[in-house]
Write a protein that holds these residues in place. Structure first.
Motif, PDB file in Angstrom:
ATOM      1  N   MET A   8      50.746  50.668  54.729  1.00 27.63           N
ATOM      2  CA  MET A   8      50.336  51.532  55.833  1.00 27.63           C
ATOM      3  C   MET A   8      51.511  52.366  56.351  1.00 27.63           C
ATOM      4  SD  MET A   8      47.127  51.566  56.655  1.00 27.63           S
ATOM      5  CE  MET A   8      46.973  51.984  58.390  1.00 27.63           C
ATOM      6  N   LYS A  16      46.267  57.842  56.428  1.00 32.76           N
ATOM      7  CA  LYS A  16      45.970  56.924  57.536  1.00 32.76           C
ATOM      8  C   LYS A  16      44.710  57.358  58.264  1.00 32.76           C
ATOM      9  CE  LYS A  16      50.764  55.627  58.493  1.00 32.76           C
ATOM     10  NZ  LYS A  16      51.862  55.766  59.456  1.00 32.76           N
ATOM     11  N   GLU A  20      41.256  55.314  58.744  1.00 32.17           N
ATOM     12  CA  GLU A  20      40.743  55.073  60.098  1.00 32.17           C
ATOM     13  C   GLU A  20      39.295  55.546  60.211  1.00 32.17           C
ATOM     14  OE1 GLU A  20      43.492  56.918  62.856  1.00 32.17           O
ATOM     15  OE2 GLU A  20      45.125  55.613  62.189  1.00 32.17           O
TER      16      GLU A  20
END
Length: 147
Positions: A8, A16, A20
């Motif tokens: 990450m 990312k 998400e």
């Protein structure tokens, strides 16, 4: 630090953001396509709605949703937008889509959702999150290298 945490940290912001989105309930196509909305000035809600039917391998475990999200972004980038705007670009877009689908296949062994998930043989190959990451990375490569 866990391997997942390290991965990450090494991930770029778009990757990312795409993960998400997926965790929030976006399907794979939506996660990839919506992560590029800002760059193309496309309203995120519109892209979310357009790409909804492409998740889960177009709703039938066919071509991976993350891959179709990548195709959508490539079309946004490459298309003339309207035949009145100049020479049609669809043949060129098809060529580019095929090239990048093959790059995804080289990395993951297939671009079919049912095969990625191991439906037929019980051997899952790649997680949805990894498909999303790969599609985002390939899309970024495409955009960086476009002619």
């Amino acid at each position: 630090m866990s391997t997942e945490m390290k991965e990450m940290q090494e991930m770029n912001e778009r990757a990312k953001k795409a993960l998400e989105y997926h965790k929030k309930g976006y399907n794979c196509a939506q996660a990839v396509a919506c992560s590029f909305c800002e760059e193309f000035g496309v309203d995120e809600e519109t892209m979310f709605r357009i790409s909804e039917g492409f998740g889960f391998g177009m709703g039938m475990m066919d071509i991976c949703g993350a891959v179709t999200g990548m195709f959508m972004v490539m079309g946004l980038d490459n298309s003339v937008g309207n035949p009145d705007n100049g020479k049609l670009t669809k043949a060129d877009t098809y060529k580019k889509v095929k090239e990048y689908a093959n790059k995804f296949k080289e990395k993951n062994g297939t671009y079919y959702c049912r095969e990625l998930k191991g439906v037929a043989d019980g051997k899952p190959r790649v997680s949805c999150d990894q498909c999303i990451l790969d599609a985002v990375a390939l899309t970024e490569t495409y955009l960086a290298n476009k002619q």
